[in-house]
Design a protein around this motif. Structure first.
Motif, PDB file in Angstrom:
ATOM      1  N   MET A 101       1.030  -1.185  -0.225  1.00  0.00           N
ATOM      2  CA  MET A 101      -0.258   0.200   0.465  1.00  0.00           C
ATOM      3  C   MET A 101       0.829   1.496  -0.091  1.00  0.00           C
ATOM      4  N   ILE A 102       0.524   2.097  -0.507  1.00  0.00           N
ATOM      5  CA  ILE A 102       0.949   4.086  -1.052  1.00  0.00           C
ATOM      6  C   ILE A 102       0.487   3.988   0.627  1.00  0.00           C
ATOM      7  N   PRO A 103       1.332   4.693   1.312  1.00  0.00           N
ATOM      8  CA  PRO A 103       1.256   6.280   2.350  1.00  0.00           C
ATOM      9  C   PRO A 103       0.214   6.821   1.343  1.00  0.00           C
ATOM     10  N   PRO A 104      -1.085   7.213   3.116  1.00  0.00           N
ATOM     11  CA  PRO A 104      -1.103   8.615   2.730  1.00  0.00           C
ATOM     12  C   PRO A 104      -0.302   9.625   2.149  1.00  0.00           C
ATOM     13  N   ARG A 105       0.440   9.922   2.421  1.00  0.00           N
ATOM     14  CA  ARG A 105       0.488  11.303   2.101  1.00  0.00           C
ATOM     15  C   ARG A 105       1.515  11.691   0.522  1.00  0.00           C
ATOM     16  N   PHE A 106       1.009  10.441  -0.164  1.00  0.00           N
ATOM     17  CA  PHE A 106       1.459  10.300  -1.629  1.00  0.00           C
ATOM     18  C   PHE A 106       0.167  10.728  -2.425  1.00  0.00           C
ATOM     19  N   ALA A 107      -0.737  10.535  -1.529  1.00  0.00           N
ATOM     20  CA  ALA A 107      -2.691  10.635  -1.839  1.00  0.00           C
ATOM     21  C   ALA A 107      -2.446  11.654  -2.865  1.00  0.00           C
ATOM     22  N   PRO A 108      -2.139  12.163  -3.001  1.00  0.00           N
ATOM     23  CA  PRO A 108      -2.372  14.129  -3.938  1.00  0.00           C
ATOM     24  C   PRO A 108      -0.798  14.011  -5.352  1.00  0.00           C
ATOM     25  N   TYR A 109      -0.165  12.982  -5.353  1.00  0.00           N
ATOM     26  CA  TYR A 109       0.710  12.631  -6.359  1.00  0.00           C
ATOM     27  C   TYR A 109      -0.158  11.655  -7.189  1.00  0.00           C
ATOM     28  N   LEU A 110      -0.877  10.207  -6.117  1.00  0.00           N
ATOM     29  CA  LEU A 110      -1.140   9.393  -7.193  1.00  0.00           C
ATOM     30  C   LEU A 110      -2.352  10.173  -7.217  1.00  0.00           C
ATOM     31  N   PHE A 111      -3.318  10.730  -6.949  1.00  0.00           N
ATOM     32  CA  PHE A 111      -4.234  11.178  -7.711  1.00  0.00           C
ATOM     33  C   PHE A 111      -3.641  12.189  -8.904  1.00  0.00           C
ATOM     34  N   GLY A 112      -2.918  12.828  -8.730  1.00  0.00           N
ATOM     35  CA  GLY A 112      -2.977  13.852  -9.923  1.00  0.00           C
ATOM     36  C   GLY A 112      -1.847  12.649 -11.281  1.00  0.00           C
ATOM     37  N   PHE A 113      -1.217  11.751 -10.690  1.00  0.00           N
ATOM     38  CA  PHE A 113      -0.968  10.546 -11.661  1.00  0.00           C
ATOM     39  C   PHE A 113      -2.581  10.079 -12.225  1.00  0.00           C
ATOM     40  N   LEU A 114      -3.306   9.659 -11.787  1.00  0.00           N
ATOM     41  CA  LEU A 114      -3.976   8.558 -12.457  1.00  0.00           C
ATOM     42  C   LEU A 114      -4.789   9.702 -13.221  1.00  0.00           C
ATOM     43  N   LEU A 115      -5.420  11.206 -12.470  1.00  0.00           N
ATOM     44  CA  LEU A 115      -5.984  12.405 -13.202  1.00  0.00           C
ATOM     45  C   LEU A 115      -5.848  12.033 -14.577  1.00  0.00           C
ATOM     46  N   SER A 116      -4.079  12.860 -14.563  1.00  0.00           N
ATOM     47  CA  SER A 116      -3.955  13.034 -15.676  1.00  0.00           C
ATOM     48  C   SER A 116      -3.465  11.776 -16.754  1.00  0.00           C
ATOM     49  N   GLY A 117      -3.606  10.983 -16.502  1.00  0.00           N
ATOM     50  CA  GLY A 117      -3.232   9.801 -17.136  1.00  0.00           C
ATOM     51  C   GLY A 117      -4.820   8.846 -17.751  1.00  0.00           C
ATOM     52  N   PHE A 118      -6.154   9.074 -17.580  1.00  0.00           N
ATOM     53  CA  PHE A 118      -7.058   9.083 -17.699  1.00  0.00           C
ATOM     54  C   PHE A 118      -7.425  10.171 -18.824  1.00  0.00           C
ATOM     55  N   MET A 119      -7.325  11.695 -18.561  1.00  0.00           N
ATOM     56  CA  MET A 119      -7.414  12.318 -18.747  1.00  0.00           C
ATOM     57  C   MET A 119      -6.679  12.478 -20.172  1.00  0.00           C
TER      58      MET A 119
END
Length: 74
Positions: free
Chosen positions: A1-19
């Motif tokens: 699992m990824i630590p919560p502090r990395f959530a904004p980066y993971l969100f940006g990574f996934l959203l930018s990939g999808f869009m």
């Protein structure tokens, strides 16, 4: 699992990939139609656009968050 502090980066990574996948797919289709090898054209366009979209999201997200806070009434 990824630590919560990395959530904004993971969100940006996934959203930018999808869009970027959606936008590059539409742009590739509009420019080239549906020729043989469309998947390869789309993949090339997508990887290029994602390499720009992800860092852009990381830079823009805090600015956009602040702008939204100013525009939305409390």
């Amino acid at each position: 699992m990824i630590p919560p502090r990395f959530a904004p980066y993971l969100f940006g990574f996934l959203l930018s990939g999808f869009m970027s996948a959606i936008v590059s797919g539409v742009a590739t289709f509009r420019a080239a139609g549906l020729p043989p090898g469309f998947g390869g054209l789309w993949l090339g366009a997508w990887l290029t656009s994602w390499s720009i979209a992800f860092p852009s999201v990381l830079v823009a997200a805090p600015l956009i968050r602040r702008l939204v806070e100013r525009l939305v009434r409390r």
